[in-house]
Every structure is written in structure tokens, then in C-alpha cells.
Scaffold this active site. Structure first.
Site, PDB file in Angstrom:
ATOM      1  N   ASP A 142      -2.949   1.345  10.784  1.00  0.00           N
ATOM      2  CA  ASP A 142      -2.135   0.711  10.229  1.00  0.00           C
ATOM      3  C   ASP A 142      -2.830  -0.742   9.725  1.00  0.00           C
ATOM      4  O   ASP A 142      -3.137  -1.448  10.811  1.00  0.00           O
ATOM      5  CB  ASP A 142      -0.761   0.104  10.752  1.00  0.00           C
ATOM      6  CG  ASP A 142       0.143   1.478  11.095  1.00  0.00           C
ATOM      7  OD1 ASP A 142       0.252   2.187  10.299  1.00  0.00           O
ATOM      8  OD2 ASP A 142       0.411   1.556  12.332  1.00  0.00           O
ATOM      9  N   LEU A 143      -3.331  -0.951   8.556  1.00  0.00           N
ATOM     10  CA  LEU A 143      -4.031  -1.986   8.353  1.00  0.00           C
ATOM     11  C   LEU A 143      -3.688  -3.292   8.705  1.00  0.00           C
ATOM     12  O   LEU A 143      -2.646  -3.679   8.557  1.00  0.00           O
ATOM     13  CB  LEU A 143      -4.377  -2.027   6.889  1.00  0.00           C
ATOM     14  CG  LEU A 143      -5.286  -3.085   6.294  1.00  0.00           C
ATOM     15  CD1 LEU A 143      -6.722  -2.856   6.693  1.00  0.00           C
ATOM     16  CD2 LEU A 143      -5.247  -3.197   4.757  1.00  0.00           C
ATOM     17  N   ASP A 144      -4.662  -3.835   9.565  1.00  0.00           N
ATOM     18  CA  ASP A 144      -4.437  -5.491  10.062  1.00  0.00           C
ATOM     19  C   ASP A 144      -2.782  -5.383  10.889  1.00  0.00           C
ATOM     20  O   ASP A 144      -2.653  -6.480  11.233  1.00  0.00           O
ATOM     21  CB  ASP A 144      -4.436  -6.401   9.065  1.00  0.00           C
ATOM     22  CG  ASP A 144      -5.745  -6.491   8.176  1.00  0.00           C
ATOM     23  OD1 ASP A 144      -6.768  -6.249   9.067  1.00  0.00           O
ATOM     24  OD2 ASP A 144      -5.815  -6.877   7.207  1.00  0.00           O
ATOM     25  N   GLU A 145      -2.649  -4.305  11.766  1.00  0.00           N
ATOM     26  CA  GLU A 145      -1.367  -4.418  12.328  1.00  0.00           C
ATOM     27  C   GLU A 145      -1.709  -3.871  13.585  1.00  0.00           C
ATOM     28  O   GLU A 145      -0.795  -3.499  14.603  1.00  0.00           O
ATOM     29  CB  GLU A 145      -0.335  -3.599  11.697  1.00  0.00           C
ATOM     30  CG  GLU A 145       0.211  -4.291  10.432  1.00  0.00           C
ATOM     31  CD  GLU A 145       1.461  -3.524   9.790  1.00  0.00           C
ATOM     32  OE1 GLU A 145       1.928  -2.797  10.484  1.00  0.00           O
ATOM     33  OE2 GLU A 145       1.625  -4.109   8.623  1.00  0.00           O
TER      34      GLU A 145
END
Length: 293
Positions: free
Chosen positions: A235-238
Site C-alpha cells: 500500500d503506497l506510503d501507508e
């Protein structure tokens, strides 16, 4: 750092007797606890513990070299872990983790990590630098580090990531750090290195994605800018957050001034996250972290 000094970290369902069990185990094997931190999460029902200890000669042995071995310690902890359904890890403090740094064209975070490592301010060894651009090869070479230029194109991304994994293996790397590496890692790569990739993200709240984030922030009149260091997931940047740093700004700050402030914040937050990881102070707790500072 002594070869006889260790760090034990663990997590398990919270219950009575965990701390006593660990303390009795270490005491029974001639170990002296030098630092201990614990946390019970009321919301998840999980218990977390970090213990740093020194293995000392057994009482009455008359032999200064008669200390418990790592193998014996691991066996004892494994037995205790079965009683409490523990997830645990044990490290020698004298063995410094090895890190691979990935970077694109912005060199401030890389430069800061290199300086801190050479100055003894970072408890980690930088093994090599990888970049999808050749621009920062001079910086890596100035620290006598190997530099690997691995350009990324959509049609060759899988091959580039396969080469990256080869480097992780060949350098015996424990941690990959994205020091403003401006490429998205594939879900497959993230799955192969869980909890072993740290990224620095150039925002706190609100999050401005895409190009020129500080120009976007200035246009929106933000009052706080910041940076977030986190573990990388699909999950991108999460991913789970390790550290955040912020600075107050106002209407007088230009985008260029915000960019300069932001780069300092990014460097500081990333350095802290890397060092805490290297010292085994960060434990995963589902989608968040427990950080024993």
C-alpha cells in the site's frame, strides 16, 4: 560493544508472568539485564518487550570465560516462547546490521546517512548505494562505497528488482532504505522483504502527492510541514509509521524555503527511524509500530 551483550525482543498475547518468565530465564543463565522496556496494547491485546542484557560468568564457576552461549540462550528462549505463543528475535549487539541505500536524484538524505554512519552516530553499516540515476555516484564513491546504477523502465522493472534482490543477498543486507528513491516498489518485492524496507515520505498532513509537494503546500497555506519515515508495504506510503518530524511555517515562507526546511525534516526523521531499527527498538504491531526509544 561486548560480544556478550544481547538484545531480545518479543511480542505475544498479553498475559500474566511474561516479564517474570524472561527475567528468571536470563538470571538463571547468568545474564544481567541492563535495559528493559515493555508495553501492553489494550486495543490489540498484544504485549511487547525489549530487553538488553549482558551474559556474565556463572556464579561459582571460577572461570571468567564460563558464560552462556548464544545457542543455549536461543534454546531457552524458544522453550519459553512456546508457553506464551511468543514471536521473538535475539541479536548480539556487537553485530551491526548492514544497510543498502536506494536514492534517485535528491541527495540530502543519503548525504546525512553517510555522514552519521562515518561519524559513529548511526548503529549500522552502509554496504552499498543503489540508484536509478547516475547523479549521486560521486557521493557514494567519496565514502568508498560501491555504487550500482540500476535504471528503471516499465518493461524492465522486474529485471531491475531481481538484480536488487541479488545485491541484497550478495551484500548480506538486513535493511533497505529508500532515501528519496522516487520509484514505486512492486508488491512482489515488498512481500519478499517484509519489515526490512524503510521509506521517507515528504509530508505530514495534509499529504500532497505528485510533483512539487512543497509548492502545493504553499499554495494551500499550510501551517505545518513535515516528513514521515515508515516501513514499506504494497500500500503506497501507508506502511507502519516509525517516526515523524514537523516544522511550523506561515504565509511568508516561499516554496523554496519550505523545500529547504522539508529536506532537513526528511533527513532527521529518516536517520532516527534507521537508528531505532538498527538498535532493535521498533516492533511491528499490526499496521502500526511500537518504538522503544
Amino acid at each position: 560493544m561486548s560480544d556478550r551483550e544481547y538484545v531480545l525482543t518479543l511480542s505475544c498475547p498479553d498475559s500474566r508472568g511474561i516479564v517474570a518468565g524472561v527475567a528468571n530465564l536470563l538470571n538463571g543463565h547468568g545474564c544481567n539485564i541492563t535495559e528493559s522496556q515493555q508495553y501492553g496494547d489494550h486495543y490489540t491485546g498484544r504485549f511487547f518487550l525489549r530487553v538488553q542484557f549482558l551474559a556474565e560468568p556463572m556464579a561459582g564457576s571460577g572461570n571468567g570465560d564460563d558464560v552462556v552461549t548464544e545457542e543455549v540462550l536461543r534454546g531457552a528462549v524458544a522453550a519459553l516462547a512456546g508457553d506464551f505463543d511468543m514471536e521473538w528475535e535475539l541479536w548480539r549487539c556487537s553485530v551491526r546490521p548492514r544497510m543498502l541505500v536506494m536514492v534517485s536524484k535528491f541527495g540530502h538524505c543519503l548525504n546525512d546517512l553517510l555522514y552519521r554512519q562515518r561519524s559513529g552516530l548511526l548503529d549500522i553499516d552502509i554496504a552499498a548505494v543503489v540508484s536509478n540515476h547516475p547523479d549521486l555516484e560521486f557521493l557514494a564513491r567519496s565514502y568508498d562505497l560501491d555504487f550500482h546504477h540500476l535504471p528503471v523502465r516499465r518493461e524492465t522493472k522486474a529485471e531491475q528488482e531481481a538484480r536488487l534482490l541479488e545485491l541484497v543477498d550478495s551484500y548480506n543486507v538486513d535493511l533497505v532504505v529508500l532515501a528519496r528513491y522516487m520509484q514505486v516498489l512492486s508488491e512482489d518485492l515488498c512481500a519478499k522483504l517484509p519489515g526490512k524496507i524503510i521509506n521517507i515520505h515528504h509530508s505530514f498532513l495534509p499529504s500532497f502527492k505528485g510533483a512539487r509537494p512543497y509548492h502545493q503546500a504553499q499554495a494551500r497555506g499550510v501551517k505545518l510541514i513535515g516528513a514521515t519515515a515508515h516501513y514499506v508495504t504494497a500500500d503506497l506510503d501507508e506502511g507502519p509509521i516509525i517516526e515523524q518530524e514537523v516544522s511550523r511555517v506561515d504565509h511568508t515562507h516561499t516554496p523554496e524555503q519550505m523545500t529547504a526546511i522539508g529536506r532537513d525534516l526528511e533527513s532527521l526523521a529518516l536517520a532516527r527511524a534507521v537508528n531505532w531499527h538498527a538498535q532493535r527498538r521498533v516492533l511491528l504491531n499490526g499496521g502500526k509500530t511500537v518504538v522503544f526509544r
